[in-house]
Design a protein around this motif. Structure first.
Motif, PDB file in Angstrom:
ATOM      1  N   HIS A 327       0.866  -1.179   0.000  1.00  0.00           N
ATOM      2  CA  HIS A 327       0.000   0.000   0.000  1.00  0.00           C
ATOM      3  C   HIS A 327       0.898   1.222   0.000  1.00  0.00           C
ATOM      4  O   HIS A 327       1.600   1.490   0.958  1.00  0.00           O
ATOM      5  CB  HIS A 327      -0.888  -0.007   1.244  1.00  0.00           C
ATOM      6  CG  HIS A 327      -1.933   1.057   1.214  1.00  0.00           C
ATOM      7  ND1 HIS A 327      -1.682   2.332   1.620  1.00  0.00           N
ATOM      8  CD2 HIS A 327      -3.218   1.018   0.808  1.00  0.00           C
ATOM      9  CE1 HIS A 327      -2.793   3.046   1.472  1.00  0.00           C
ATOM     10  NE2 HIS A 327      -3.735   2.269   0.981  1.00  0.00           N
ATOM     11  N   ILE A 328       0.860   1.966  -1.094  1.00  0.00           N
ATOM     12  CA  ILE A 328       1.813   3.058  -1.226  1.00  0.00           C
ATOM     13  C   ILE A 328       1.109   4.341  -1.602  1.00  0.00           C
ATOM     14  O   ILE A 328      -0.054   4.336  -2.000  1.00  0.00           O
ATOM     15  CB  ILE A 328       2.875   2.727  -2.289  1.00  0.00           C
ATOM     16  CG1 ILE A 328       2.174   2.241  -3.551  1.00  0.00           C
ATOM     17  CG2 ILE A 328       3.861   1.723  -1.779  1.00  0.00           C
ATOM     18  CD1 ILE A 328       3.083   2.084  -4.698  1.00  0.00           C
ATOM     19  N   GLY A 329       1.808   5.445  -1.471  1.00  0.00           N
ATOM     20  CA  GLY A 329       1.194   6.749  -1.661  1.00  0.00           C
ATOM     21  C   GLY A 329       1.309   7.333  -3.057  1.00  0.00           C
ATOM     22  O   GLY A 329       0.372   7.926  -3.542  1.00  0.00           O
ATOM     23  N   ASN A 330       2.431   7.188  -3.711  1.00  0.00           N
ATOM     24  CA  ASN A 330       2.566   7.759  -5.052  1.00  0.00           C
ATOM     25  C   ASN A 330       3.722   7.103  -5.782  1.00  0.00           C
ATOM     26  O   ASN A 330       4.279   6.110  -5.321  1.00  0.00           O
ATOM     27  CB  ASN A 330       2.753   9.283  -4.978  1.00  0.00           C
ATOM     28  CG  ASN A 330       4.061   9.658  -4.290  1.00  0.00           C
ATOM     29  OD1 ASN A 330       4.925   8.819  -4.084  1.00  0.00           O
ATOM     30  ND2 ASN A 330       4.189  10.907  -3.931  1.00  0.00           N
ATOM     31  N   ASP A 333       6.921   6.591  -3.876  1.00  0.00           N
ATOM     32  CA  ASP A 333       6.815   5.473  -2.931  1.00  0.00           C
ATOM     33  C   ASP A 333       6.982   4.152  -3.674  1.00  0.00           C
ATOM     34  O   ASP A 333       7.582   3.206  -3.178  1.00  0.00           O
ATOM     35  CB  ASP A 333       5.451   5.483  -2.235  1.00  0.00           C
ATOM     36  CG  ASP A 333       5.236   6.738  -1.387  1.00  0.00           C
ATOM     37  OD1 ASP A 333       6.189   7.515  -1.241  1.00  0.00           O
ATOM     38  OD2 ASP A 333       4.112   6.936  -0.887  1.00  0.00           O
ATOM     39  N   ARG A 336      10.556   3.618  -4.623  1.00  0.00           N
ATOM     40  CA  ARG A 336      11.275   3.228  -3.425  1.00  0.00           C
ATOM     41  C   ARG A 336      10.985   1.766  -3.094  1.00  0.00           C
ATOM     42  O   ARG A 336      11.866   0.983  -2.776  1.00  0.00           O
ATOM     43  CB  ARG A 336      10.830   4.124  -2.273  1.00  0.00           C
ATOM     44  CG  ARG A 336      11.877   4.404  -1.248  1.00  0.00           C
ATOM     45  CD  ARG A 336      11.359   5.422  -0.245  1.00  0.00           C
ATOM     46  NE  ARG A 336      10.196   4.948   0.468  1.00  0.00           N
ATOM     47  CZ  ARG A 336       9.045   5.622   0.544  1.00  0.00           C
ATOM     48  NH1 ARG A 336       8.886   6.780  -0.056  1.00  0.00           N
ATOM     49  NH2 ARG A 336       8.028   5.124   1.225  1.00  0.00           N
ATOM     50  N   GLU A 344       9.113  -2.499   2.870  1.00  0.00           N
ATOM     51  CA  GLU A 344       9.482  -1.382   3.724  1.00  0.00           C
ATOM     52  C   GLU A 344       8.967  -1.595   5.140  1.00  0.00           C
ATOM     53  O   GLU A 344       9.543  -1.091   6.095  1.00  0.00           O
ATOM     54  CB  GLU A 344       8.855  -0.119   3.138  1.00  0.00           C
ATOM     55  CG  GLU A 344       9.436   1.129   3.693  1.00  0.00           C
ATOM     56  CD  GLU A 344       9.122   2.283   2.760  1.00  0.00           C
ATOM     57  OE1 GLU A 344       8.001   2.787   2.844  1.00  0.00           O
ATOM     58  OE2 GLU A 344       9.985   2.657   1.958  1.00  0.00           O
ATOM     59  N   ARG A 627      -0.682  14.597  -4.368  1.00  0.00           N
ATOM     60  CA  ARG A 627      -0.001  13.532  -3.638  1.00  0.00           C
ATOM     61  C   ARG A 627       1.222  13.041  -4.378  1.00  0.00           C
ATOM     62  O   ARG A 627       1.876  12.100  -3.977  1.00  0.00           O
ATOM     63  CB  ARG A 627      -0.955  12.365  -3.409  1.00  0.00           C
ATOM     64  CG  ARG A 627      -2.185  12.787  -2.626  1.00  0.00           C
ATOM     65  CD  ARG A 627      -2.667  11.705  -1.747  1.00  0.00           C
ATOM     66  NE  ARG A 627      -3.367  10.666  -2.457  1.00  0.00           N
ATOM     67  CZ  ARG A 627      -3.648   9.502  -1.901  1.00  0.00           C
ATOM     68  NH1 ARG A 627      -3.251   9.233  -0.672  1.00  0.00           N
ATOM     69  NH2 ARG A 627      -4.310   8.605  -2.566  1.00  0.00           N
ATOM     70  N   GLY A 628       1.466  13.633  -5.511  1.00  0.00           N
ATOM     71  CA  GLY A 628       2.597  13.206  -6.309  1.00  0.00           C
ATOM     72  C   GLY A 628       2.086  12.588  -7.596  1.00  0.00           C
ATOM     73  O   GLY A 628       0.922  12.736  -7.959  1.00  0.00           O
ATOM     74  N   ILE A 724      10.468  13.829  -6.311  1.00  0.00           N
ATOM     75  CA  ILE A 724      11.553  13.836  -5.349  1.00  0.00           C
ATOM     76  C   ILE A 724      12.893  13.983  -6.042  1.00  0.00           C
ATOM     77  O   ILE A 724      13.743  14.777  -5.657  1.00  0.00           O
ATOM     78  CB  ILE A 724      11.533  12.546  -4.490  1.00  0.00           C
ATOM     79  CG1 ILE A 724      10.413  12.668  -3.470  1.00  0.00           C
ATOM     80  CG2 ILE A 724      12.882  12.320  -3.821  1.00  0.00           C
ATOM     81  CD1 ILE A 724      10.455  11.658  -2.382  1.00  0.00           C
TER      82      ILE A 724
END
Lengths: 799, 197
Positions: A327-330, A333, A336, A344, A627-628, A724
């Motif tokens: 479950h990631i944000g953008n 993420d 990464r 993670e 949110r990206g 980023i």
């Protein structure tokens, strides 16, 4: 089997001459109920008299030296249900006795004889028997089906396993659960079939759309799950299976109890419960991957010679935790997550099922009635009801953790009827119609814009299929089906999305309300689809069978393909359907050659599937929000080609040693761009060595090796802008993981006790060497390794 | 043939049920409450001067339009700015202030301020979790990890570059102050082009 023993027993008893001066004669003929074929070798016995007579090749029999009076006869045949009739004898009596000697009865016999009746004549078809299903009692339907060549799965972790046939899954694979076509939101990649594997007796997989009786849109294939037949005799039996599962530190229990009566009545109850905690990869805990599953069913009916009915209710509920690290944000993420090499978030083991998670409940009710018409065939009529409720919970801000992000309720009513004309020896004809109404409700209380809108769907279908025996060795089958689908949706679009998609140019008339930033639209789309199939089966001699089949099938787009719109939080991607999508059309040609020699045999199954307007979902770009950036997954249509081959072989080296070999390969290409299709299973090779020794309590031991090649044909990765890193970066979202090799062992033993009591113990170890691996078709491969070693201990009681 | 009667009644019931469930009511629209449409960072120079606001606004949320990014002016050399971040959901009227949710879950959130190497500026946190009242307990947090709703930005020599502001949900706390170490999910992120002169 019982009948056979029964007959043999009575054959051993020598013939008695009847006494006294009675010299009436009873003569008659025993024949098939449907087509009046004389039945040879049927046994006729007068109740209370040990003497048995058998029918000749014309089905005729004669019982001489009878006294006038009323007699009760017992008529039995190895492939028929035993019947009793009363007859009055006065001088010379003639009686016609009709036994049900037919496919479905044959099925009963064949199941016992370790085979399952085929659903089609010329298509590629394979079956899983109860024995294998029981081995997967603690797993899922998709896990078990992978035993068959050409069947793979699209996974989301270990708990969500979506079966794929010849590389295709989702709406292209129909699942028939005891005669009911499952309507359980199969359009989602992370939606597994809502089926308890313990509730089924056998599974047949038809690799293609040739079984038109079940639907015309099975471009991938059909999975037919059936119950074991219940004998028409006074009996009470059942079984219980308990599994202890090491990886996940839990297990499951399942119990089935059947009460049957000679009068044809039966009652069956079944229930299972499964609970597992976090699974483990070789090097770490896969945090939040537990599962809880409850299944129960109750069935009641009466099966008679000429008619019968069946009522069934089944319940299925599962709560599945989804890997926390997935479950990631953008997009950053995601980058990464991909680069990290390991999840993670790794927390200590727990049984808790936390967010993200899904909770699905499926209710299924069925009423079926059949009647046989003498010398004509069988009429079936069925109504079924299904209710599917799906919640998906995300990691949310504020006090929204217990508020689902997706809350859908799908209700389906289906009415179907068909008639099978099977009285004639040389041909068989089946025709039927179907009507279906479906309602989807997307609950607005989620406070998340609906991914799938409210809709109503109407289906109507009509089919006719036939089978014709040209000669003893050649069987030809053909079929035709028409399907009408109407989808009537009420969907909100963001005005910006509506314009960005260009819908304001084409679909402006669909708008029924303008709320400023959102538009309410009412798309109503009709689809007319035709499917047809033709094929032949040729049995050369007793040792070889050749099959050739062509199937044309059309599938209307599903709601996801049409209407998907928005951010799929748990997948961190924006999924966009397209209102312009039309039906896809598949032309599939398949062949199979099967040869069984003395100690070995093989099957070779090549196929080619050409799909026009193939609907696929793939990453195309990225979209920016506050949110990206998010990867944009769009549905599009193209022409595609799938070429593949499944091969299987077995060798009996001795009475105790045998080996099985399986190889599957499929290549999918977008023929418009000449680029590989996404999510096509990699080639895989399975070899299994089995040792059996019936003298040692049916001891069985097997060692299995599975080698999965690297998928070297896949779409290119995409470039996205990373906020980023402030530059375009390569998002390795399509890069497949490497090849892997897994070993597994399993063994079992049986311990019979008195009173038909039997205990079977089994021990299975999968991923024996605790190998680190990732599978291309596991959506969580980007974030974590697949499962490590697992040990399952199984106890089965038959009573 | 009782069965047939029974079945036909059931089938009829099914049909009746199908016919009844047909309704023409329109579904209710969903206005996402969680969406953060607007992030505004206000930089007030200590000892007076021009306030600089950095804003990222995306009124269609997850829709196709990208956020509109604006910076009201240039920063001054060798100045200390008091910074605050305000998050809004402007899809609702009146706009909902998301800060309240962040404060209530301060232990599960953290802002990260990352100037790129060419920008001569440093950012320090000016708040910690104990400044905020927990939604769960109704009392101030007892932990003292940074949150970042309030911060201090210090400029040195004239330069140009970007400042990225990121809010992470469920990061590792405490962390070493880098996004990489913190992990978690991005609730909002934006890079602003700044000039120091």
């Amino acid at each position: 089997m019982k009948i056979n023993i029964f007959i043999t027993l009575f054959l051993l008893v020598s013939f008695y001459g009847f006494s006294q001066d009675c010299n009436d004669i009873l003569t008659g003929q025993v024949m098939d109920y449907h087509n009046k074929t004389p039945l040879e070798n049927a046994s006729i016995q007068i109740i209370g008299n040990p003497k048995i007579v058998k029918t000749d090749s014309k089905g005729k029999f004669q019982i001489p030296n009878l006294c006038p009076g009323v007699y009760e006869l017992e008529i039995s045949h190895p492939e028929c249900t035993t019947t009793f009739i009363e007859v009055e004898v006065d001088k010379i009596a003639w009686i016609d006795i009709k036994l049900e000697h037919h496919l479905e009865e044959l099925e009963e016999v064949k199941v016992v004889g370790d085979a399952i009746a085929e659903k089609t004549t010329s298509a590629l078809e394979e079956s899983l028997r109860l024995k294998t299903l029981e081995q997967y009692s603690s797993g899922s339907l998709g896990d078990a089906l992978k035993e068959l060549s050409g069947v793979s799965s699209l996974n989301t972790g270990a708990n969500i396993v979506k079966p794929a046939i010849h590389g295709l899954n989702g709406s292209r694979v129909l699942i028939l659960n005891d005669g009911v076509r499952m309507q359980d939101m199969e359009w989602g990649d992370e939606h597994a079939p809502n089926i308890d594997i313990n509730a089924t007796g056998s599974i047949s997989v038809i690799k293609g759309a040739s079984a038109l009786l079940y639907g015309g849109d099975a471009i991938g294939g059909v999975i037919v799950m059936e119950q074991a037949r219940i004998p028409a005799k006074d009996t009470l039996y059942g079984k219980s299976i308990v599994n202890g599962v090491l990886n996940g530190r839990g297990g499951n229990i399942t119990t089935e109890l059947i009460k049957a009566f000679e009068s044809g009545w039966y009652l069956r109850g079944q229930g299972s419960y499964k609970r597992l905690g976090d699974h483990e990869a070789p090097d770490y805990i896969l945090s939040n991957t537990g599962v809880q599953e409850i299944g129960a069913s109750l069935q009641l009916g009466k099966q008679l010679f000429t008619w019968g009915w069946d009522a069934k209710y089944s319940y299925y509920n599962s709560e599945i935790a989804v890997l926390r690290a997935s479950h990631i944000g953008n997009v950053d993420d995601l980058i990464r997550g991909i680069n990290n090499g390991q999840p993670e978030i790794i927390r200590p083991f727990t049984y808790d099922i936390q967010n993200p998670r899904q909770e699905v409940t499926h209710h299924l009710g069925k009423l079926k009635f059949y009647k046989r018409f003498e010398g004509l065939g069988k009429w079936n009529v069925q109504y079924d009801y299904q209710n599917n409720r799906r919640f998906e919970f995300d990691v949310r801000r504020g006090e929204r953790d217990n508020q689902a992000s997706i809350d859908l309720e799908l209700t389906t009513h289906t009415f179907s009827t068909d008639f099978k004309l099977d009285a004639k020896e040389s041909y068989e004809l089946q025709f039927g119609i179907l009507g279906r109404f479906q309602d989807n409700f997307a609950n607005p209380e989620t406070d998340v814009r609906r991914l799938i809108p409210d809709y109503e769907k109407y289906d109507f279908g009509a089919f006719v299929t036939g089978e014709y025996r040209v000669t003893d060795g050649i069987l030809v089958d053909a079929g035709l089906r028409y399907d009408f689908n109407r989808i009537d949706a009420k969907k909100f679009y963001q005005t910006s999305r509506w314009e960005e998609r260009g819908y304001d140019q084409e679909f402006q008339d669909l708008i029924i309300d303008d709320l400023g930033t959102q538009l309410l639209t009412n798309p109503i789309f009709d689809y007319h689809n035709f499917s047809t199939t033709i094929g032949a089966q040729y049995t050369g001699d007793n040792s070889s069978v050749t099959r050739v089949n062509y199937a044309l099938s059309q599938r209307a787009p599903n709601p996801s393909e049409l209407f998907s719109d928005g951010l799929h939080h748990s997948a961190a991607r924006i999924e966009l359907g397209d209102l312009r999508i039309k039906s896809e059309t598949s032309h599939k040609i398949s062949a199979s050659y099967q040869k069984d020699l003395n100690n070995w045999g093989f099957t070779l199954e090549p196929y080619a599937n050409f799909i026009k307007d193939f609907i696929l979902l793939e990453p195309t770009d990225a979209e920016f929000t506050n949110r990206g950036a998010f990867p944009l997954w769009e549905y599009r249509q193209t022409d595609a080609r799938l070429l593949g081959v499944d091969a299987a072989a077995y060798i009996n080296w001795s009475n105790t040693w045998m080996t099985d070999h399986q190889f599957s390969f499929v290549k999918g290409t977008d023929t418009e761009t000449d680029i590989a299709l996404i999510n096509i299973p990699a080639a895989n090779l399975r070899n299994k060595l089995t040792f059996t020794k019936p003298e040692w309590n049916d001891f069985e031991f097997s060692l299995e090796s599975q080698y999965v090649f690297e998928q070297n044909e896949h779409p290119e990765d995409i470039m996205v802008f990373s906020p980023i890193q402030q530059q375009e970066v390569l998002l390795k979202i399509n890069t497949p993981p490497g090849a892997y090799h897994l070993l597994g062992v399993s063994s079992k033993m049986e311990f019979p006790f008195k009173n038909n009591l039997k205990l079977t113990t089994g021990l299975t170890v999968s991923n024996l060497l605790d190998t680190n691996y990732r599978d291309y078709l596991n959506r969580q491969r980007l974030f974590a390794d697949d499962l490590g070693r697992n040990i399952i201990l199984q106890l089965k009681f038959n009573y | 043939m009782k069965t047939i009667k029974f079945l036909s009644i059931f089938a009829l019931l099914g049909v009746a049920f199908v016919s009844c469930s047909d309704d023409d009511e329109n579904p209710d629209p969903v206005n996402e409450e969680e969406t953060i449409t607007t992030m505004t960072a206000t930089l007030v120079p200590q000892g007076g001067g021009t306030t600089v606001t950095l804003q990222s606004q995306d009124l269609d949320g997850d829709g196709p339009n990208p956020p509109m990014v604006s910076v009201s002016g240039d920063l001054s050399e060798n100045t200390v700015y008091n910074g605050t971040v305000v998050l809004l959901n402007e899809t609702e009227t009146p706009a909902e202030i998301i800060n309240e949710e962040i404060e209530g879950e301060a232990a599960e959130h953290q802002f990260f301020f990352v100037p790129n190497s060419s920008l001569n500026a440093t950012v320090t946190y000016a708040d910690d979790e104990s400044d905020y009242v927990s939604d769960e307990t109704g009392e101030n947090f007892t932990t003292t990890n940074p949150v970042g709703i309030v911060f201090t930005l210090t400029t040195t020599d004239a330069s140009t570059g970007t400042l990225a502001i990121t809010l992470r949900h469920e990061p590792k706390k405490p962390n070493d102050g880098t996004l990489a170490d913190a992990g978690g999910e991005t609730d909002i992120t934006q890079a602003f082009n700044l000039i120091i002169q």
